[in-house]
Design a protein around this motif. Structure first.
Motif, PDB file in Angstrom:
ATOM      1  N   GLY A  94      39.883  78.207  39.415  1.00 35.14           N
ATOM      2  CA  GLY A  94      40.297  79.603  39.326  1.00 35.14           C
ATOM      3  C   GLY A  94      39.200  80.544  38.866  1.00 35.14           C
ATOM      4  O   GLY A  94      39.428  81.734  38.724  1.00 35.14           O
ATOM      5  N   TRP A  95      38.005  80.029  38.639  1.00 34.01           N
ATOM      6  CA  TRP A  95      36.877  80.835  38.173  1.00 34.01           C
ATOM      7  C   TRP A  95      35.658  80.539  39.036  1.00 34.01           C
ATOM      8  O   TRP A  95      35.586  79.510  39.688  1.00 34.01           O
ATOM      9  N   HIS A  96      34.684  81.452  39.051  1.00 31.59           N
ATOM     10  CA  HIS A  96      33.436  81.243  39.772  1.00 31.59           C
ATOM     11  C   HIS A  96      32.298  81.923  39.028  1.00 31.59           C
ATOM     12  O   HIS A  96      32.515  82.717  38.120  1.00 31.59           O
ATOM     13  N   ARG A  97      31.073  81.609  39.414  1.00 30.94           N
ATOM     14  CA  ARG A  97      29.897  82.224  38.790  1.00 30.94           C
ATOM     15  C   ARG A  97      29.680  83.625  39.332  1.00 30.94           C
ATOM     16  O   ARG A  97      29.744  83.866  40.528  1.00 30.94           O
ATOM     17  N   GLY A  98      29.418  84.568  38.449  1.00 36.48           N
ATOM     18  CA  GLY A  98      29.140  85.940  38.838  1.00 36.48           C
ATOM     19  C   GLY A  98      27.669  86.130  39.166  1.00 36.48           C
ATOM     20  O   GLY A  98      26.883  85.187  39.139  1.00 36.48           O
ATOM     21  N   CYS A 119      32.620  76.386  35.963  1.00 33.15           N
ATOM     22  CA  CYS A 119      33.521  77.350  35.328  1.00 33.15           C
ATOM     23  C   CYS A 119      34.955  76.848  35.252  1.00 33.15           C
ATOM     24  O   CYS A 119      35.722  77.334  34.442  1.00 33.15           O
ATOM     25  N   CYS A 128      30.900  83.266  34.019  1.00 33.11           N
ATOM     26  CA  CYS A 128      32.125  82.845  34.704  1.00 33.11           C
ATOM     27  C   CYS A 128      33.049  84.045  34.880  1.00 33.11           C
ATOM     28  O   CYS A 128      33.274  84.806  33.947  1.00 33.11           O
ATOM     29  N   ARG A 129      33.578  84.204  36.112  1.00 33.97           N
ATOM     30  CA  ARG A 129      34.484  85.298  36.430  1.00 33.97           C
ATOM     31  C   ARG A 129      35.709  84.736  37.122  1.00 33.97           C
ATOM     32  O   ARG A 129      35.613  83.749  37.841  1.00 33.97           O
ATOM     33  N   PRO A 130      36.876  85.343  36.929  1.00 37.62           N
ATOM     34  CA  PRO A 130      38.060  84.850  37.630  1.00 37.62           C
ATOM     35  C   PRO A 130      37.982  85.175  39.121  1.00 37.62           C
ATOM     36  O   PRO A 130      37.382  86.166  39.522  1.00 37.62           O
ATOM     37  N   MET A 131      38.581  84.313  39.929  1.00 41.08           N
ATOM     38  CA  MET A 131      38.628  84.554  41.364  1.00 41.08           C
ATOM     39  C   MET A 131      39.847  85.397  41.686  1.00 41.08           C
ATOM     40  O   MET A 131      40.967  85.004  41.382  1.00 41.08           O
ATOM     41  N   TYR A 132      39.628  86.572  42.259  1.00 39.03           N
ATOM     42  CA  TYR A 132      40.710  87.428  42.697  1.00 39.03           C
ATOM     43  C   TYR A 132      40.735  87.397  44.210  1.00 39.03           C
ATOM     44  O   TYR A 132      39.712  87.598  44.857  1.00 39.03           O
ATOM     45  N   ARG A 164      37.932  92.904  39.423  1.00 38.53           N
ATOM     46  CA  ARG A 164      39.208  93.033  38.730  1.00 38.53           C
ATOM     47  C   ARG A 164      40.235  93.857  39.514  1.00 38.53           C
ATOM     48  O   ARG A 164      41.396  93.859  39.169  1.00 38.53           O
TER      49      ARG A 164
END
Length: 81
Positions: A49-53, A46, A58-62, A75
């Motif tokens: 700053g992103w990871h697999r959901g 990804c 791909c999802r952002p890392m918060y 989010r």
């Protein structure tokens, strides 16, 4: 008796010849394990700053602060109870 001994010696010889000629898994040098400059490390494909959901997207890392956790879609941050 001689026939069985000759057949066994022949089979053993074929097995040893086949064993020395096969290289299914050659040994790699242990000392030289430097990373290649051609390899770019990413998080699951990804990017930084992103990871697999959970479904492979791909999802952002918060990063939530201590005592908080991310919501169902990552989010928002919610307080731990």
């Amino acid at each position: 008796m001689k026939r069985i001994l000759a057949a066994s010696a022949f089979a053993l010889g074929l097995g040893l010849i086949g064993m020395t000629a096969s290289q299914a898994m050659p040994l790699a040098p242990v000392a030289d394990q430097a990373a290649s400059a051609d390899v770019i490390l990413v998080a699951g494909g990804c990017g930084p700053g992103w990871h697999r959901g959970p479904y492979g997207g791909c999802r952002p890392m918060y990063n939530c602060p201590p005592g908080w956790h991310s919501g169902p879609f990552g989010r928002r941050c919610f307080r731990n109870w």
